[in-house]
Design a protein around this motif. Sequence first.
Motif, short mmCIF file in Angstrom:
data_model
loop_
_atom_site.label_atom_id
_atom_site.label_comp_id
_atom_site.label_asym_id
_atom_site.label_seq_id
_atom_site.Cartn_x
_atom_site.Cartn_y
_atom_site.Cartn_z
N UNK A 86 0.79 -1.24 0.00
CA UNK A 86 0.00 0.00 0.00
C UNK A 86 0.82 1.29 0.00
N UNK A 87 1.99 1.28 0.61
CA UNK A 87 2.78 2.52 0.65
C UNK A 87 3.29 2.90 -0.73
N UNK A 88 3.79 1.87 -1.46
CA UNK A 88 4.31 2.14 -2.81
C UNK A 88 3.18 2.63 -3.72
N UNK A 89 1.99 2.06 -3.57
CA UNK A 89 0.86 2.49 -4.41
C UNK A 89 0.52 3.95 -4.12
N UNK A 90 0.51 4.30 -2.84
CA UNK A 90 0.19 5.69 -2.48
C UNK A 90 1.26 6.66 -3.00
N UNK A 91 2.52 6.24 -2.88
CA UNK A 91 3.60 7.13 -3.30
C UNK A 91 3.66 7.26 -4.83
N UNK A 92 3.47 6.15 -5.56
CA UNK A 92 3.66 6.19 -7.01
C UNK A 92 2.41 6.65 -7.77
N UNK A 93 1.23 6.44 -7.17
CA UNK A 93 -0.02 6.85 -7.84
C UNK A 93 -0.82 7.82 -6.98
N UNK A 94 -1.12 7.43 -5.73
CA UNK A 94 -1.93 8.26 -4.84
C UNK A 94 -3.16 7.49 -4.37
N UNK A 95 -3.91 8.09 -3.45
CA UNK A 95 -5.11 7.44 -2.91
C UNK A 95 -6.15 8.50 -2.60
N UNK A 96 -6.29 9.43 -3.55
CA UNK A 96 -7.13 10.59 -3.28
C UNK A 96 -8.27 10.71 -4.30
N UNK A 97 -9.33 11.38 -3.90
CA UNK A 97 -10.42 11.66 -4.84
C UNK A 97 -9.98 12.77 -5.79
N UNK A 98 -10.55 12.78 -6.99
CA UNK A 98 -10.26 13.91 -7.89
C UNK A 98 -11.43 14.88 -7.93
N UNK A 99 -12.64 14.40 -7.70
CA UNK A 99 -13.83 15.26 -7.81
C UNK A 99 -14.12 15.64 -9.25
N UNK A 100 -13.46 14.96 -10.19
CA UNK A 100 -13.59 15.31 -11.61
C UNK A 100 -13.91 14.05 -12.42
N UNK A 101 -14.32 14.21 -13.68
CA UNK A 101 -14.66 13.04 -14.50
C UNK A 101 -13.53 12.01 -14.60
N UNK A 102 -13.93 10.77 -14.98
CA UNK A 102 -12.98 9.65 -14.94
C UNK A 102 -11.78 9.83 -15.84
N UNK A 103 -11.95 10.61 -16.94
CA UNK A 103 -10.85 10.77 -17.90
C UNK A 103 -10.26 12.17 -17.85
N UNK A 104 -10.35 12.81 -16.69
CA UNK A 104 -9.93 14.21 -16.59
C UNK A 104 -8.41 14.37 -16.71
N UNK A 105 -8.02 15.26 -17.62
CA UNK A 105 -6.61 15.63 -17.75
C UNK A 105 -6.32 16.77 -16.76
N UNK A 106 -7.35 17.61 -16.56
CA UNK A 106 -7.23 18.72 -15.61
C UNK A 106 -6.86 18.20 -14.21
N UNK A 107 -7.44 17.06 -13.84
CA UNK A 107 -7.17 16.51 -12.50
C UNK A 107 -5.68 16.23 -12.32
N UNK A 108 -5.04 15.75 -13.38
CA UNK A 108 -3.61 15.41 -13.29
C UNK A 108 -2.81 16.69 -13.04
N UNK A 109 -3.20 17.73 -13.75
CA UNK A 109 -2.46 18.99 -13.64
C UNK A 109 -2.71 19.65 -12.28
N UNK A 110 -3.99 19.67 -11.87
CA UNK A 110 -4.34 20.29 -10.58
C UNK A 110 -3.68 19.58 -9.40
N UNK A 111 -3.49 18.26 -9.55
CA UNK A 111 -2.94 17.46 -8.44
C UNK A 111 -1.42 17.35 -8.55
#
Length: 315
Positions: A86-111
């Motif tokens: 679980x630690x590697x998954x959190x560090x390499x990807x994350x474990x957070x909500x985006x509040x945005x559509x499933x294919x959001x590019x904006x979410x990647x930039x905002x986060x």
Amino acid sequence: MPVDKLTHNQVEAAMERAFAQAKAATGGENAHYIPYLANVDPSLLGLSVCLVDGTCLSLGDATHPFGVESISKVFTAALILKQLGPEAVREKIGADATGLPFNSIMAIILENHSPSTPLVNAGAISACSLVGPAGDADAKWAAVTGMFEDLCGSPVPLIDELYRSESATNFDNRSIAWLLKDYGRIYDDVDLSLDLYTRQCSLAVTAEQLARAAATIANGGVSPTDGCEVLSADLARKLTSLICTVGFYQSAGDWLYRTGIPAKSGVGGGILAVVPGVMGIGAFAPPLDAAGNSVRGQEAVAALGEGLGLNVFQG
Ligand code: DON
């Protein structure tokens, strides 16, 4: 009523009421951006429950195979949680909500250039890149389908036509994959990772298989039907928390507020819902709301939850 005292008759009666309520629900449209999905019969409706005592109950089109789509993200998340922890998954990807559509590019930039969670497209493509063994497309595919089979308890075939349909139209996912490559969030070959994601979305499942997979997660990672330990109890909890946070994308909060049931949707019309310690639920009905979640599937799961008093926040 106390959920640990539910009888099979009570569950069956509540399922029948929930099914009827879902059948009466109107609205929504099949996903149109993937041609194969646009042509699936919109009147199909299946509901299945698998209790942690191993009892499985089904109604309607619960054995009708359909495209798993984004629900595949749960299976690959389970796989990388198991392979990397679980630690590697959190560090390499994350474990957070985006509040945005499933294919959001904006979410990647905002986060801060992060994919946020394995349960949105960006994080799922990143997750596919993390699946081991790196660089070996066949072995990675075998690992992913192996996790599906372990959780569902039976094989999940590829829908070739859906795979071709998705591959020909997945322009936004190609953009996401290359953007993530630029941000150092793709950990294997880009094309291989994207293809693995596209292929896993094109696997066929049934509502019954989803109920069984959800029941295994609800049962602390141990299959209630054959007793196999697929995940540790800790990983089953981590996976449920990911589902809870972002399973319905921008409407995840509304869904959780309404039902108190962690659930994950796919644009094929499927829903996998986890009621820890009690049951797994699988629902299938193709027409979707604006966020890409099955309209009748939501109705069925919500009505069942209400009928049986299922809510993870009641303690
Ligand atoms: O990435 C896509 O566009 C699809 N293969 C899966 C999307 C999906 O199911 C979103 N969930 N509701």
